[in-house]
Scaffold this active site. Structure first.
Site, PDB file in Angstrom:
ATOM      1  N   ASN A 157       0.836  -1.203   0.000  1.00 42.06           N
ATOM      2  CA  ASN A 157       0.000   0.000   0.000  1.00 42.06           C
ATOM      3  C   ASN A 157       0.871   1.253   0.000  1.00 42.06           C
ATOM      4  O   ASN A 157       1.910   1.306   0.662  1.00 42.06           O
ATOM      5  CB  ASN A 157      -1.036   0.005   1.124  1.00 42.06           C
ATOM      6  CG  ASN A 157      -0.482  -0.256   2.503  1.00 42.06           C
ATOM      7  OD1 ASN A 157       0.516  -0.928   2.669  1.00 42.06           O
ATOM      8  ND2 ASN A 157      -1.144   0.280   3.511  1.00 42.06           N
ATOM      9  N   GLU A 208       0.382   5.178   0.589  1.00 43.23           N
ATOM     10  CA  GLU A 208      -0.558   6.201   1.064  1.00 43.23           C
ATOM     11  C   GLU A 208      -0.109   7.595   0.630  1.00 43.23           C
ATOM     12  O   GLU A 208       0.995   7.789   0.115  1.00 43.23           O
ATOM     13  CB  GLU A 208      -0.688   6.091   2.589  1.00 43.23           C
ATOM     14  CG  GLU A 208      -1.291   4.752   2.981  1.00 43.23           C
ATOM     15  CD  GLU A 208      -1.574   4.608   4.470  1.00 43.23           C
ATOM     16  OE1 GLU A 208      -1.149   5.463   5.266  1.00 43.23           O
ATOM     17  OE2 GLU A 208      -2.239   3.618   4.824  1.00 43.23           O
ATOM     18  N   CYS A 257      -4.165   0.657  -2.452  1.00 43.60           N
ATOM     19  CA  CYS A 257      -3.979  -0.598  -1.719  1.00 43.60           C
ATOM     20  C   CYS A 257      -2.872  -1.444  -2.356  1.00 43.60           C
ATOM     21  O   CYS A 257      -2.578  -1.316  -3.554  1.00 43.60           O
ATOM     22  CB  CYS A 257      -5.256  -1.432  -1.758  1.00 43.60           C
ATOM     23  SG  CYS A 257      -6.641  -0.716  -0.873  1.00 43.60           S
ATOM     24  N   GLU A 278      -2.953  -4.621  -3.144  1.00 45.72           N
ATOM     25  CA  GLU A 278      -3.417  -5.540  -4.191  1.00 45.72           C
ATOM     26  C   GLU A 278      -3.442  -4.857  -5.552  1.00 45.72           C
ATOM     27  O   GLU A 278      -3.004  -5.411  -6.558  1.00 45.72           O
ATOM     28  CB  GLU A 278      -4.825  -6.058  -3.867  1.00 45.72           C
ATOM     29  CG  GLU A 278      -4.922  -6.890  -2.604  1.00 45.72           C
ATOM     30  CD  GLU A 278      -5.208  -6.063  -1.350  1.00 45.72           C
ATOM     31  OE1 GLU A 278      -4.715  -4.916  -1.254  1.00 45.72           O
ATOM     32  OE2 GLU A 278      -5.932  -6.561  -0.470  1.00 45.72           O
ATOM     33  N   CYS A 309     -10.396  -5.029  -0.109  1.00 48.26           N
ATOM     34  CA  CYS A 309     -11.507  -4.064  -0.143  1.00 48.26           C
ATOM     35  C   CYS A 309     -12.304  -4.244  -1.436  1.00 48.26           C
ATOM     36  O   CYS A 309     -11.866  -4.915  -2.376  1.00 48.26           O
ATOM     37  CB  CYS A 309     -10.987  -2.630  -0.013  1.00 48.26           C
ATOM     38  SG  CYS A 309     -10.292  -1.959  -1.535  1.00 48.26           S
ATOM     39  N   CYS A 358     -10.513  -3.276  -4.758  1.00 45.46           N
ATOM     40  CA  CYS A 358      -9.507  -4.267  -5.169  1.00 45.46           C
ATOM     41  C   CYS A 358     -10.188  -5.515  -5.737  1.00 45.46           C
ATOM     42  O   CYS A 358      -9.708  -6.110  -6.699  1.00 45.46           O
ATOM     43  CB  CYS A 358      -8.600  -4.631  -4.003  1.00 45.46           C
ATOM     44  SG  CYS A 358      -7.429  -3.314  -3.597  1.00 45.46           S
TER      45      CYS A 358
HETATM   46  N1  THU Z   1      -5.227  -1.695   2.475  1.00 47.69           N
HETATM   47  C1  THU Z   1      -4.619  -2.505   1.572  1.00 47.69           C
HETATM   48  O1  THU Z   1      -3.557  -2.185   1.031  1.00 47.69           O
HETATM   49  N2  THU Z   1      -5.228  -3.667   1.257  1.00 47.69           N
HETATM   50  C2  THU Z   1      -6.333  -4.160   1.865  1.00 47.69           C
HETATM   51  O2  THU Z   1      -6.782  -5.245   1.536  1.00 47.69           O
HETATM   52  C3  THU Z   1      -6.995  -3.374   2.931  1.00 47.69           C
HETATM   53  C4  THU Z   1      -6.498  -1.988   3.108  1.00 47.69           C
HETATM   54  C5  THU Z   1      -4.546  -0.448   2.857  1.00 47.69           C
HETATM   55  C6  THU Z   1      -5.164   0.828   2.387  1.00 47.69           C
HETATM   56  C7  THU Z   1      -4.630   1.819   3.409  1.00 47.69           C
HETATM   57  O3  THU Z   1      -3.334   2.215   3.011  1.00 47.69           O
HETATM   58  C8  THU Z   1      -4.507   0.990   4.677  1.00 47.69           C
HETATM   59  O4  THU Z   1      -4.481  -0.370   4.267  1.00 47.69           O
HETATM   60  C9  THU Z   1      -5.652   1.203   5.669  1.00 47.69           C
HETATM   61  O5  THU Z   1      -6.881   1.016   5.072  1.00 47.69           O
END
Ligand code: THU
Length: 163
Positions: A62, A64, A73, A75, A112, A115
């Site tokens: 991920n 941000e 994310c 994925e 999520c 994704c």
């Molecule tokens: N996130 C992911 O990278 N993958 C997931 O399956 C769930 C959430 C990340 C997005 C964000 O950077 C952090 O986790 C919190 O939601």
């Protein structure tokens, strides 16, 4: 009126050690990818490892951003990297692993909705069910064989066609 009933099948492994060896490798690749997550806002570090049909493993994590919705994310980072760098290669599997500095992540992390939608399209392009291996930082690994199990009745490209 009639009713349709939709069933999901989730394979639950008690830990990484119970998985077939190749799948252990893929989860370990996701754990490695997690180390390079850029998650200064959520402190939730996610890694993803995509296995292509030629054996290539593409990593993502991920990423941000201070403008929160601009982040992505793990994925999608991994799948888009696979699409960008290995066009036309089928995706066989994706493994996901997550951890946090602030709390224990001992349940598998399910992707999520956004994704899942992206996975669904790569699955369709790949012409075979995508296996999804979900892990936290410890505990069970959940495995599903195909998006149908986590995104049934998906919107797909066929919905855009005139009949
Ligand atoms: N996130 C992911 O990278 N993958 C997931 O399956 C769930 C959430 C990340 C997005 C964000 O950077 C952090 O986790 C919190 O939601």
């Amino acid at each position: 009126m009639k009713e349709i009933s939709i069933q999901s099948v989730v394979h639950v492994y008690s830990g990484i050690g119970e998985l077939p060896e190749a799948d252990q490798e893929l989860i370990n690749a996701a754990i490695g990818a997690r180390l390079h997550a850029y998650a200064p806002y959520s402190h939730f570090f996610v890694g993803a490892a995509v296995l292509l049909d030629d054996g290539t493993i593409v990593l993502g994590n991920n990423q941000e951003n201070v403008a929160y919705p601009s982040g992505l994310c793990a994925e999608r980072t991994a799948l888009f990297a696979a699409g960008a760098n290995f066009p036309g290669k089928a995706v066989l599997k994706i493994a996901i692993a997550a951890s946090s500095n602030d709390f224990e992540v001992n349940n598998p992390v399910y992707p999520c909705g956004a994704c899942r939608q992206v996975m669904s399209e790569y699955e369709q392009l790949s012409k075979r069910p995508m296996e999804i291996l979900m892990y936290g930082a410890s505990g069970e690994v959940h495995v599903v064989n195909g998006l149908i199990n986590i995104l049934p009745v998906a919107f797909n490209a066929d919905n855009l066609k005139r009949r």
